[in-house]
Design a protein around this motif. Sequence first.
Motif, mmCIF file in Angstrom:
data_model
loop_
_atom_site.group_PDB
_atom_site.id
_atom_site.type_symbol
_atom_site.label_atom_id
_atom_site.label_comp_id
_atom_site.label_asym_id
_atom_site.label_seq_id
_atom_site.Cartn_x
_atom_site.Cartn_y
_atom_site.Cartn_z
ATOM 1 N N UNK A 156 0.827 -1.195 0.000
ATOM 2 C CA UNK A 156 0.000 0.000 0.000
ATOM 3 C C UNK A 156 0.859 1.240 0.000
ATOM 4 N N UNK A 157 0.239 2.355 -0.350
ATOM 5 C CA UNK A 157 0.909 3.644 -0.303
ATOM 6 C C UNK A 157 -0.121 4.726 -0.028
ATOM 7 N N UNK A 158 0.356 5.859 0.418
ATOM 8 C CA UNK A 158 -0.497 7.026 0.621
ATOM 9 C C UNK A 158 0.083 8.165 -0.204
ATOM 10 N N UNK A 159 -0.759 8.782 -1.035
ATOM 11 C CA UNK A 159 -0.348 9.954 -1.785
ATOM 12 C C UNK A 159 -1.042 11.170 -1.180
ATOM 13 N N UNK A 160 -0.425 12.324 -1.347
ATOM 14 C CA UNK A 160 -0.908 13.545 -0.717
ATOM 15 C C UNK A 160 -1.206 14.592 -1.789
ATOM 16 N N UNK A 161 -2.249 15.369 -1.557
ATOM 17 C CA UNK A 161 -2.556 16.500 -2.424
ATOM 18 C C UNK A 161 -3.170 17.603 -1.563
ATOM 19 N N UNK A 162 -3.384 18.750 -2.174
ATOM 20 C CA UNK A 162 -4.017 19.870 -1.489
ATOM 21 C C UNK A 162 -5.232 20.284 -2.302
ATOM 22 N N UNK A 163 -6.371 20.373 -1.634
ATOM 23 C CA UNK A 163 -7.611 20.809 -2.278
ATOM 24 C C UNK A 163 -7.850 22.268 -1.895
ATOM 25 N N UNK A 164 -8.041 23.131 -2.900
ATOM 26 C CA UNK A 164 -8.288 24.550 -2.653
ATOM 27 C C UNK A 164 -9.748 24.871 -2.944
ATOM 28 N N UNK A 184 -5.463 19.656 3.267
ATOM 29 C CA UNK A 184 -4.622 18.511 2.949
ATOM 30 C C UNK A 184 -5.501 17.296 2.716
ATOM 31 N N UNK A 185 -5.192 16.569 1.651
ATOM 32 C CA UNK A 185 -5.944 15.371 1.275
ATOM 33 C C UNK A 185 -4.967 14.202 1.175
ATOM 34 N N UNK A 203 -9.008 10.793 2.528
ATOM 35 C CA UNK A 203 -9.157 11.466 3.813
ATOM 36 C C UNK A 203 -8.885 12.951 3.662
ATOM 37 N N UNK A 204 -9.632 13.772 4.407
ATOM 38 C CA UNK A 204 -9.402 15.215 4.455
ATOM 39 C C UNK A 204 -8.922 15.566 5.861
ATOM 40 N N UNK A 205 -7.924 16.440 5.930
ATOM 41 C CA UNK A 205 -7.423 16.919 7.212
ATOM 42 C C UNK A 205 -8.214 18.169 7.594
ATOM 43 N N UNK A 206 -8.759 18.169 8.802
ATOM 44 C CA UNK A 206 -9.512 19.319 9.311
ATOM 45 C C UNK A 206 -8.809 19.855 10.539
#
Length: 88
Positions: free
Chosen positions: A3-11, A31-32, A53-56
Amino acid sequence: MSGRTTHSIAHFEAPFVLGGLEGKLPAGDYDIDHDEELIDGMSWLAWRRVATFIHLPARTVKSATSQLVAVDHAELETALRLDRENAA
């Protein structure tokens, strides 16, 4: 399976709503994380998204607490598309 986790940013330019979360979330950068698993049996590397997942709160909000909340990827993409359309 690997498995892996990729990261992105939602604006988001405007407040938005996602199912499973109470009320509107404020505009900002979020952060997503996308959890993916390797698809076995392929002759090339292929990954399948298994969770989003979304970071709040948003990146610009200073808070003593934070949350990592599972969201529906398609719903997140729809919210982003609507935000872009309404900003234009």
